[in-house]
Design a protein around this motif. Structure first.
Motif, PDB file in Angstrom:
ATOM      1  N   TRP A   1      37.313  45.564  27.041  1.00 36.04           N
ATOM      2  CA  TRP A   1      38.342  45.346  28.050  1.00 36.04           C
ATOM      3  C   TRP A   1      38.550  43.851  28.246  1.00 36.04           C
ATOM      4  CZ3 TRP A   1      36.850  42.772  32.575  1.00 36.04           C
ATOM      5  CH2 TRP A   1      35.477  42.694  32.832  1.00 36.04           C
ATOM      6  N   GLU A   2      39.643  43.537  28.926  1.00 36.78           N
ATOM      7  CA  GLU A   2      39.975  42.145  29.200  1.00 36.78           C
ATOM      8  C   GLU A   2      40.648  42.055  30.560  1.00 36.78           C
ATOM      9  OE1 GLU A   2      42.857  40.295  26.304  1.00 36.78           O
ATOM     10  OE2 GLU A   2      44.298  41.436  27.498  1.00 36.78           O
ATOM     11  N   SER A   3      40.240  41.093  31.374  1.00 39.72           N
ATOM     12  CA  SER A   3      40.941  40.793  32.619  1.00 39.72           C
ATOM     13  C   SER A   3      42.015  39.768  32.324  1.00 39.72           C
ATOM     14  CB  SER A   3      39.978  40.231  33.673  1.00 39.72           C
ATOM     15  OG  SER A   3      39.229  41.251  34.291  1.00 39.72           O
ATOM     16  N   CYS A   4      43.272  40.136  32.590  1.00 39.85           N
ATOM     17  CA  CYS A   4      44.351  39.153  32.455  1.00 39.85           C
ATOM     18  C   CYS A   4      44.647  38.608  33.852  1.00 39.85           C
ATOM     19  CB  CYS A   4      45.580  39.744  31.786  1.00 39.85           C
ATOM     20  SG  CYS A   4      46.032  41.420  32.293  1.00 39.85           S
ATOM     21  N   ILE A   5      44.409  37.312  34.002  1.00 39.09           N
ATOM     22  CA  ILE A   5      44.457  36.660  35.308  1.00 39.09           C
ATOM     23  C   ILE A   5      45.248  35.363  35.182  1.00 39.09           C
ATOM     24  CG2 ILE A   5      43.050  35.555  37.110  1.00 39.09           C
ATOM     25  CD1 ILE A   5      40.801  37.486  36.419  1.00 39.09           C
ATOM     26  N   THR A   6      46.098  35.081  36.148  1.00 38.89           N
ATOM     27  CA  THR A   6      46.917  33.869  36.104  1.00 38.89           C
ATOM     28  C   THR A   6      46.124  32.633  36.525  1.00 38.89           C
ATOM     29  OG1 THR A   6      47.651  34.351  38.353  1.00 38.89           O
ATOM     30  CG2 THR A   6      49.076  35.082  36.561  1.00 38.89           C
ATOM     31  N   LEU A   7      46.471  31.488  35.936  1.00 36.62           N
ATOM     32  CA  LEU A   7      45.880  30.228  36.380  1.00 36.62           C
ATOM     33  C   LEU A   7      46.440  29.848  37.751  1.00 36.62           C
ATOM     34  CD1 LEU A   7      44.050  27.786  35.868  1.00 36.62           C
ATOM     35  CD2 LEU A   7      45.962  26.693  34.677  1.00 36.62           C
TER      36      LEU A   7
ATOM     37  N   VAL B   1      51.412  45.171  39.379  1.00 38.41           N
ATOM     38  CA  VAL B   1      50.168  44.965  38.643  1.00 38.41           C
ATOM     39  C   VAL B   1      49.759  46.214  37.862  1.00 38.41           C
ATOM     40  CG1 VAL B   1      47.670  44.772  39.011  1.00 38.41           C
ATOM     41  CG2 VAL B   1      49.211  43.102  40.023  1.00 38.41           C
ATOM     42  N   HIS B   2      49.343  46.000  36.610  1.00 34.22           N
ATOM     43  CA  HIS B   2      48.718  47.051  35.811  1.00 34.22           C
ATOM     44  C   HIS B   2      47.208  46.946  36.019  1.00 34.22           C
ATOM     45  CE1 HIS B   2      52.552  47.496  33.954  1.00 34.22           C
ATOM     46  NE2 HIS B   2      52.137  48.058  32.838  1.00 34.22           N
ATOM     47  N   GLN B   3      46.582  48.025  36.402  1.00 30.34           N
ATOM     48  CA  GLN B   3      45.134  48.002  36.560  1.00 30.34           C
ATOM     49  C   GLN B   3      44.478  48.415  35.242  1.00 30.34           C
ATOM     50  OE1 GLN B   3      43.759  46.661  39.091  1.00 30.34           O
ATOM     51  NE2 GLN B   3      45.514  46.503  40.436  1.00 30.34           N
TER      52      GLN B   3
ATOM     53  N   PRO C   1      42.637  45.409  32.793  1.00 31.98           N
ATOM     54  CA  PRO C   1      42.793  45.255  34.244  1.00 31.98           C
ATOM     55  C   PRO C   1      43.471  43.931  34.574  1.00 31.98           C
ATOM     56  CG  PRO C   1      40.490  45.016  33.575  1.00 31.98           C
ATOM     57  CD  PRO C   1      41.226  45.541  32.392  1.00 31.98           C
ATOM     58  N   GLU C   2      44.492  43.997  35.418  1.00 30.49           N
ATOM     59  CA  GLU C   2      45.346  42.835  35.683  1.00 30.49           C
ATOM     60  C   GLU C   2      45.018  42.199  37.032  1.00 30.49           C
ATOM     61  OE1 GLU C   2      50.136  42.016  36.290  1.00 30.49           O
ATOM     62  OE2 GLU C   2      49.467  43.569  34.895  1.00 30.49           O
ATOM     63  N   ARG C   3      44.848  40.869  37.011  1.00 27.64           N
ATOM     64  CA  ARG C   3      44.568  40.106  38.232  1.00 27.64           C
ATOM     65  C   ARG C   3      43.301  40.586  38.942  1.00 27.64           C
ATOM     66  NH1 ARG C   3      48.798  37.050  40.597  1.00 27.64           N
ATOM     67  NH2 ARG C   3      50.729  37.093  39.407  1.00 27.64           N
ATOM     68  N   SER C   4      42.378  41.145  38.204  1.00 29.44           N
ATOM     69  CA  SER C   4      41.179  41.670  38.847  1.00 29.44           C
ATOM     70  C   SER C   4      40.026  41.716  37.849  1.00 29.44           C
ATOM     71  CB  SER C   4      41.432  43.078  39.392  1.00 29.44           C
ATOM     72  OG  SER C   4      41.710  43.975  38.340  1.00 29.44           O
ATOM     73  N   ILE C   5      38.829  41.834  38.409  1.00 32.84           N
ATOM     74  CA  ILE C   5      37.621  42.003  37.612  1.00 32.84           C
ATOM     75  C   ILE C   5      37.006  43.333  38.043  1.00 32.84           C
ATOM     76  CG2 ILE C   5      35.346  41.071  37.057  1.00 32.84           C
ATOM     77  CD1 ILE C   5      36.395  38.310  37.885  1.00 32.84           C
ATOM     78  N   PRO C   6      36.676  44.219  37.112  1.00 33.39           N
ATOM     79  CA  PRO C   6      36.058  45.499  37.491  1.00 33.39           C
ATOM     80  C   PRO C   6      34.815  45.294  38.351  1.00 33.39           C
ATOM     81  CG  PRO C   6      36.707  45.524  35.184  1.00 33.39           C
ATOM     82  CD  PRO C   6      36.916  44.127  35.665  1.00 33.39           C
ATOM     83  N   GLN C   7      34.555  46.247  39.218  1.00 36.98           N
ATOM     84  CA  GLN C   7      33.428  46.142  40.140  1.00 36.98           C
ATOM     85  C   GLN C   7      32.091  46.209  39.422  1.00 36.98           C
ATOM     86  OE1 GLN C   7      33.458  45.657  43.603  1.00 36.98           O
ATOM     87  NE2 GLN C   7      35.586  45.135  43.145  1.00 36.98           N
ATOM     88  N   THR C   8      32.052  46.947  38.321  1.00 36.81           N
ATOM     89  CA  THR C   8      30.799  47.124  37.602  1.00 36.81           C
ATOM     90  C   THR C   8      30.981  46.833  36.117  1.00 36.81           C
ATOM     91  OG1 THR C   8      31.240  49.471  37.222  1.00 36.81           O
ATOM     92  CG2 THR C   8      30.022  48.888  39.221  1.00 36.81           C
ATOM     93  N   GLN C   9      29.880  46.765  35.418  1.00 40.44           N
ATOM     94  CA  GLN C   9      29.895  46.576  33.973  1.00 40.44           C
ATOM     95  C   GLN C   9      30.522  47.797  33.307  1.00 40.44           C
ATOM     96  OE1 GLN C   9      26.231  46.930  31.371  1.00 40.44           O
ATOM     97  NE2 GLN C   9      26.333  44.694  31.591  1.00 40.44           N
ATOM     98  N   LEU C  10      31.302  47.567  32.238  1.00 47.98           N
ATOM     99  CA  LEU C  10      31.927  48.654  31.493  1.00 47.98           C
ATOM    100  C   LEU C  10      31.412  48.643  30.056  1.00 47.98           C
ATOM    101  CD1 LEU C  10      35.620  48.233  32.745  1.00 47.98           C
ATOM    102  CD2 LEU C  10      33.869  49.790  33.626  1.00 47.98           C
ATOM    103  N   PRO C  11      31.126  49.808  29.480  1.00 54.23           N
ATOM    104  CA  PRO C  11      30.500  49.866  28.157  1.00 54.23           C
ATOM    105  C   PRO C  11      31.478  49.894  26.988  1.00 54.23           C
ATOM    106  CG  PRO C  11      30.564  52.059  29.091  1.00 54.23           C
ATOM    107  CD  PRO C  11      31.167  51.136  30.121  1.00 54.23           C
ATOM    108  N   TYR C  12      32.746  49.645  27.260  1.00 54.71           N
ATOM    109  CA  TYR C  12      33.753  49.650  26.199  1.00 54.71           C
ATOM    110  C   TYR C  12      34.601  48.379  26.307  1.00 54.71           C
ATOM    111  CZ  TYR C  12      35.843  51.875  30.305  1.00 54.71           C
ATOM    112  OH  TYR C  12      36.229  52.172  31.591  1.00 54.71           O
TER     113      TYR C  12
END
Length: 479
Positions: free
Chosen positions: A310-316, A25-27, A297-308
């Motif tokens: 980004w995209e979560s790539c997550i498998t169905l 996984v790439h974070q 971030p791969e297969r995950s959602i950041p814990q907090t809001q980010l001000p720049y």
């Protein structure tokens, strides 16, 4: 019998490698650098409006139904059948090029399924780490147009995928793997393949690495010049990078880091790409700096809001590519993830893997349609929105439109009946403001109780929808 044994071994590889995905996984990077180019900033703002995309992994790995290219890697977390030698596995895998014949390939149906889901942008794997090109590259014969599919009218797969999605108004992203495990200039047969990295000392063989850099540049140049408008160049394989950029994230992947650079000359690639595709977003995953225009971030959602950006790539399902009998995420889960991601400032890139015949599994399409039903009714609270300072109160998340309208999105636990009221603290509606249920445009009653807002859910809506993934409300706020 040989075919039966092969299928049996493939099943073992698939079952034993499920955990391997997590180890690859790439974070995300720890820092972000805003692009200086105004055309890139404009494209980035356009991309941030889309919010929901589809990433499609499709290649040789679809034939046996295993996790992408990773079985080729000889790191210690890879588990292949005991009866098969490593060289035997590689020989078998490379030979899949003679079996890959997706005669039912119909990219228009793919695009229709994504459009029905409410998706707005695409990332398609033009080449994964195994080096098998899903486009008609002139740099190698290890490609979809040199096998049994060669005479099909849509043999140049990437061209027709991009065209089908572009015709639906999608932004177009080209996934491209920087490492190429099939190339003799990356994995040289003179040496063993100890891990995912280049398997020879670049310092001792600079001419071979320069040849690989030229090969990479030429392939990306083909994509930039011959495949229509491209909005995103999505570069995977973050271990191929300048050595000075290696950080804790890279070290956490577990693969040893070579003593030499693995630069592929990103400045030259970016200059070429942006001359051909003005404003194109460069997404050199995890390599923080000017060529990572948004984080992934791969297969995950950041814990907090980010001000720049980004995209979560997550498998169905569990895997990026097609694996038979995959356990899929529910439509409610997808909607819930999307809401949280958008409220935290990101976009959701949902992974789907077509079958080896070129079709998308009917159950996948069904779930995408269910997501699309919610998006069709509530998309105003998602598309084109930006973050609010107070973005979450329990299961209620908040977004804000560009004209100042505020949205509250209340996630409903899967299977639970709709509540009579929804409440939250913070993001208080302005006094006397009209609040509407986004799904219907119907005005709803609300009241302020101390620092809490209590909103009544219309009885007619609750009667019509026994369950519903999330309720979205629109209002003007004092915040």
């Amino acid at each position: 019998m040989k075919k039966v044994l092969s299928l049996f071994m493939v099943t073992l590889v698939c079952l034993s490698s499920l955990k391997a995905q997590d180890l690859g996984v790439h974070q995300q990077s720890k820092t972000y650098e805003w692009p200086a180019n105004p055309e890139v900033r404009e494209k980035l703002d356009q991309w941030q409006d889309q919010k929901f995309g589809m990433i499609i992994h499709w290649g040789l790995y679809a034939v046996p139904g295993i996790i992408e290219s990773w079985g080729l890697c000889s790191e210690d977390w890879i588990n292949r059948p005991d009866s098969m030698t490593y060289n035997g596995y590689k020989s078998w895998y490379w030979g899949l090029k003679d079996e890959f014949n997706p005669v039912n390939f119909d990219p228009e149906k793919w695009a229709e399924a994504a459009d029905q889901a409410g998706m707005k942008y695409l990332v398609f794997t033009t080449k994964h780490h195994d080096g098998f090109s899903m486009f008609d590259t002139k740099q190698t014969d290890f490609k979809i147009t040199a096998g049994p599919f060669a005479n099909h009218p849509k043999a140049n797969v990437a061209k027709y995928v991009f065209e089908a999605f572009r015709n639906k108004g999608f932004m177009i992203g080209a996934y491209f793997s920087k490492p190429d495990w099939h190339s003799q200039d990356f994995w040289w047969d003179k040496y063993a393949t100890a891990n995912r990295n280049v398997n020879y000392d670049i310092r001792k063989h600079p001419e071979r690495w320069n040849s690989f850099k030229q090969f990479t540049f030429n392939q990306i140049s083909e994509l930039m010049h011959d495949y229509g408008k491209i909005d995103i160049l999505w570069l995977d394989g973050g271990w191929v990078r300048p050595r000075e950029t290696v950080n804790e994230e890279v070290l956490s992947w577990g693969a040893p880091i070579p003593e030499w650079d693995q630069k592929v000359d990103m400045p030259a690639i970016a200059a070429m790409a942006r001359k051909a595709q003005p404003g194109i977003l460069m997404v050199d995953r995890t390599v923080h700096g000017p060529y990572e225009n948004y984080q992934t971030p791969e297969r995950s959602i950041p814990q907090t809001q980010l001000p720049y950006p980004w995209e979560s790539c997550i498998t169905l399902g569990n895997n990026w590519g097609h694996v038979p009998n995959e356990r899929l995420k529910s439509p409610d889960r997808v909607v819930h993830d999307l809401i949280e991601i958008v409220a935290k400032g990101g976009s959701l890139l949902l992974g789907v893997g077509p079958k080896p015949d070129g079709t998308i599994d009917a159950e996948v399409v069904k779930r995408l349609q269910a997501v699309g039903e919610w998006m069709n009714q509530n998309g105003k609270a998602i598309y084109g929105t930006r973050i609010t300072e107070h973005y979450q109160d329990g299961e209620v998340f908040f977004t804000k439109g560009k004209k100042g309208e505020h949205y509250a999105l209340a996630r409903i636990a899967e299977g639970e009946a709709l509540p009579e009221t929804v409440s939250w603290t913070g993001n208080l509606p302005a006094k006397g403001t009209k609040m509407t249920l986004v799904a219907t445009g119907q005005r709803v009653r609300w009241k302020k109780d101390g620092d809490q807002v209590v909103v009544s859910v219309p009885k007619a809506f609750r009667k019509k929808h026994k369950t519903y993934p999330a309720l979205a409300f629109s209002f003007q706020s004092n915040d």
